[in-house]
Design a protein around this motif. Structure first.
Motif, short mmCIF file in Angstrom:
data_model
loop_
_atom_site.label_atom_id
_atom_site.label_comp_id
_atom_site.label_asym_id
_atom_site.label_seq_id
_atom_site.Cartn_x
_atom_site.Cartn_y
_atom_site.Cartn_z
N ARG A 213 0.84 -1.20 0.00
CA ARG A 213 0.00 0.00 0.00
C ARG A 213 0.87 1.26 0.00
O ARG A 213 0.60 2.22 -0.71
CB ARG A 213 -0.96 0.02 1.19
CG ARG A 213 -1.97 1.14 1.04
CD ARG A 213 -2.80 1.45 2.27
NE ARG A 213 -3.51 0.29 2.76
CZ ARG A 213 -3.27 -0.28 3.93
NH1 ARG A 213 -2.32 0.20 4.72
NH2 ARG A 213 -3.94 -1.33 4.32
N VAL A 216 2.16 1.86 -3.58
CA VAL A 216 1.11 2.33 -4.50
C VAL A 216 0.76 3.79 -4.17
O VAL A 216 0.68 4.64 -5.08
CB VAL A 216 -0.16 1.44 -4.39
CG1 VAL A 216 -1.32 2.04 -5.18
CG2 VAL A 216 0.14 0.03 -4.86
N ASP A 217 0.59 4.10 -2.88
CA ASP A 217 0.23 5.47 -2.49
C ASP A 217 1.32 6.47 -2.88
O ASP A 217 1.02 7.59 -3.29
CB ASP A 217 -0.04 5.54 -0.98
CG ASP A 217 -1.32 4.81 -0.59
OD1 ASP A 217 -2.04 4.35 -1.50
OD2 ASP A 217 -1.61 4.70 0.62
N VAL A 220 1.00 7.11 -6.62
CA VAL A 220 -0.18 7.94 -6.93
C VAL A 220 0.07 9.38 -6.51
O VAL A 220 -0.21 10.32 -7.25
CB VAL A 220 -1.44 7.38 -6.24
CG1 VAL A 220 -2.60 8.36 -6.33
CG2 VAL A 220 -1.83 6.04 -6.86
N MET B 183 -5.80 12.26 -13.01
CA MET B 183 -5.62 11.96 -11.59
C MET B 183 -6.92 11.52 -10.92
O MET B 183 -6.91 10.72 -10.00
CB MET B 183 -4.98 13.15 -10.85
CG MET B 183 -3.49 13.32 -11.11
SD MET B 183 -2.49 11.79 -11.22
CE MET B 183 -2.32 11.32 -9.50
N VAL B 186 -7.10 7.99 -11.82
CA VAL B 186 -6.08 7.24 -11.07
C VAL B 186 -6.59 6.94 -9.65
O VAL B 186 -6.45 5.81 -9.15
CB VAL B 186 -4.75 8.02 -11.02
CG1 VAL B 186 -3.80 7.43 -9.98
CG2 VAL B 186 -4.09 8.03 -12.39
N LYS B 190 -7.09 3.20 -8.17
CA LYS B 190 -6.28 2.80 -7.01
C LYS B 190 -6.94 1.65 -6.25
O LYS B 190 -6.27 0.72 -5.83
CB LYS B 190 -6.07 4.01 -6.09
CG LYS B 190 -4.91 3.86 -5.14
CD LYS B 190 -4.54 5.18 -4.52
CE LYS B 190 -5.37 5.44 -3.29
NZ LYS B 190 -4.87 6.61 -2.52
N TYR B 194 -5.32 -1.94 -5.38
CA TYR B 194 -5.28 -2.49 -4.01
C TYR B 194 -5.78 -3.94 -4.02
O TYR B 194 -5.17 -4.83 -3.45
CB TYR B 194 -6.17 -1.68 -3.07
CG TYR B 194 -5.59 -0.38 -2.54
CD1 TYR B 194 -4.25 -0.07 -2.66
CD2 TYR B 194 -6.42 0.54 -1.89
CE1 TYR B 194 -3.75 1.13 -2.16
CE2 TYR B 194 -5.92 1.74 -1.39
CZ TYR B 194 -4.58 2.02 -1.53
OH TYR B 194 -4.09 3.19 -1.02
N ILE B 199 -4.48 -6.00 -0.96
CA ILE B 199 -4.36 -5.05 0.15
C ILE B 199 -5.73 -4.86 0.79
O ILE B 199 -6.69 -4.55 0.09
CB ILE B 199 -3.82 -3.67 -0.33
CG1 ILE B 199 -2.44 -3.86 -0.94
CG2 ILE B 199 -3.76 -2.69 0.84
CD1 ILE B 199 -1.91 -2.64 -1.67
#
Lengths: 338, 199
Positions: A213, A216-217, A220, B183, B186, B190, B194, B199
């Protein structure tokens, strides 16, 4: 060319006779100059300051004008695989730029980075004491000759030194290894991608899930800023400093070399594939290819800590490496020599 | 996606034709300006002082070039774009006061600039970050160097360019902003990423 002279006790041997004497008697002769004068300390050591300086200037020039083959191939593959039109125009411009920079030997990007060196030094290698000064001189010379953009600013006076050197800059990462050879890598690191590097002290209980996580964060949040497609270097464990050091070292590993540990290699591939569905795309204009690769390095962690670092590398992943052998000969490992 | 070749000075009418994702190539005069130059230009305007160059219809480029001195002349070696968001605090006023038609940079700009572009007729064109050698290739001549006291990267480099591009229209004059829409997408993607990673 005059043959080298070898002196053992009071006897002088010429050329191949000297070499034979050394190998048969298993002794080291004293090398003489052709005029029978004793060599100075510098001459005895085949690695001289000038040699190191020249090599480092060459490596800097190679690094900023020509990408290593693994990065070039990854960019070509990215162009083939990209599906968005805007993304494709960006990758095409990148490929044209790379080709033009190499042909004309001009820096591919005007931000020629902060100058960082990595040295794998054989403990029995000669001339290690010469590197610090020689690399500083090489950085100054390369700034004038290549040229590089002056990128070393005093953080308190905001004054730019004008020659890419300053306190601790160029920075040298030393690593001692057995043997007599020296491996010198230059790693000019651009500011745009450096600005989004991030360190997290994660919750140990979350384990790899938390790590995923966090990566990925970070990607982004970085969005278009680090000039994607990026190489993502991940460092885990050790401690705050160690994880970031590992993340940076991960950026040095060629894209066609997965982590030797198959489990980590699998994780690298899994995260790489997932990130290329997130949609940031080349230069953040939307598209498939957001990353060129994910490289992970790790150290064991403290039971109470889970340090994780994400280092970003822009598509202009500039690095060049050469090996200096004990006889003073040089091999270029990433580029054809210039 | 359409491709246009534009020559400066560029008219409002030409700008209004452009849509996001179009690609343009610019020939004519491009002026580099970063944070310090934006600040000073707006100060000059307030004081009623003229700028060293009339920016109406021209393109402003967020760029601090790598240069070298050759026979007493400046040579632009590499001239890729810098991150544009730093200029967000100036750009709306800059577009209004100087009637610039094209802002070139990387990474996109925010809602204030998007609004000003809609109101006054300007576009944001993204040039590939890091493609400094390609940019330098299209620079034909340095017309003049102004405000050199700001330092090499921050000075105004007034450049004559030929077919400078490809520049992707990332903010058009109709209120569309690619970076914002990307964005948003995006953020939505996300969650799927995940899931994919467990996740």
């Amino acid at each position: 060319m005059k043959k080298p002279l070898f002196k053992l006790d009071e006897q002088v041997y010429e050329g191949v006779h000297g070499e034979l004497t050394e190998s048969i008697l298993n002794v080291k002769c004293i090398r003489l100059k052709p005029n029978n004068m004793l060599l100075t300390r510098e001459e005895k050591s085949v690695i001289t300051s000038e040699k190191i300086e020249d090599l480092a200037v060459k490596l800097l020039k190679l690094a900023v004008t020509e990408l290593p083959p693994d990065v070039k191939n990854a960019l070509k593959r990215a162009y083939e695989e990209e599906t968005s039109e805007a993304g494709k125009t960006q990758l095409q411009a990148i490929l044209e730029n790379v080709e033009y920079a190499e042909k004309t030997r001009t820096p591919m990007c005007q931000d020629t980075g902060t100058i960082i060196f990595y040295i794998k030094a054989g403990v029995n290698a000669k001339g290690l004491d010469l590197f610090e000064e020689a690399l500083r001189k090489a950085t100054q010379r390369a700034t004038r000759e290549v040229p590089l953009r002056p990128n070393a600013v005093n953080p308190f006076t905001q004054k730019n030194s004008g020659d890419n050197t300053g306190r601790f800059i160029p920075f040298i990462h030393w690593k001692l290894v057995p043997g007599e050879t020296i491996e010198l890598t230059v790693f000019p690191k651009g500011g745009g991608s450096e600005n989004v590097c991030t360190l997290g002290m994660l919750v140990p209980g979350e384990g790899v899930k938390g790590l995923k996580r966090f990566i990925v964060d970070a990607v982004v949040k970085a969005g278009s800023k680090p000039c994607p497609p990026n190489i993502i270097g991940v460092g885990v464990g050790g401690g705050a400093d160690i994880s970031m050091k590992l993340a940076k070292e991960a950026l040095l590993r060629p894209l066609d070399q997965p982590n030797p540990d198959p489990e980590i290699a699998k994780l690298e591939k899994e995260i790489y594939e997932a990130l290329n569905t997130i949609g940031i795309g080349p230069m953040g204009l939307g598209g498939k290819i957001t990353v060129l690769g994910v490289n992970i390095e790790y150290a064991h962690r403290h039971p109470a800590s889970y340090p994780a670092a994400v280092a970003f590398q822009c598509w202009a992943a500039r690095r060049a490496t050469a090996r200096i052998n004990p006889d003073g000969s040089v091999e270029f490992l990433t580029h054809k020599p210039i | 996606m359409a491709v246009y070749k534009l020559k400066t000075p560029i008219s409002e009418e030409e700008i209004r034709k452009l849509q996001v994702n179009d690609v343009i190539y610019i020939s004519g005069t491009v002026v580099t300006a970063r944070d310090q130059a934006h600040r000073r230009a707006l100060e000059y305007f307030k004081e009623g002082k003229p700028l060293p160059v009339n920016l109406e219809g021209l393109a402003v480029y967020h760029c601090g070039p790598a240069v070298k001195r050759e026979d007493d002349k400046w040579v632009i070696v590499s001239a890729g774009p810098t991150t544009s968001t730093r200029m967000e605090i100036f750009e709306d006023e800059f577009i209004e006061k100087f009637k610039v038609r094209v802002i070139i940079g990387k990474g996109g700009m925010g809602p204030k600039t998007t609004e000003a572009m809609k109101k006054y007729g300007a576009v944001y064109a993204a040039f590939t970050g890091g493609a400094g050698a390609l940019a330098a290739k299209s620079i034909k001549r340095l017309i003049s160097l102004e405000w050199e006291d700001l330092g090499i990267p921050e000075a105004l480099w007034i450049l004559e360019v030929e077919d400078f591009g490809p520049l992707v229209i990332a903010i058009d004059s109709h209120g569309n902003n690619i970076f914002e829409s990307v964005m948003k997408q995006v953020e939505a993607n996300k969650q799927k990423v995940y899931e994919k990673l467990g996740i």
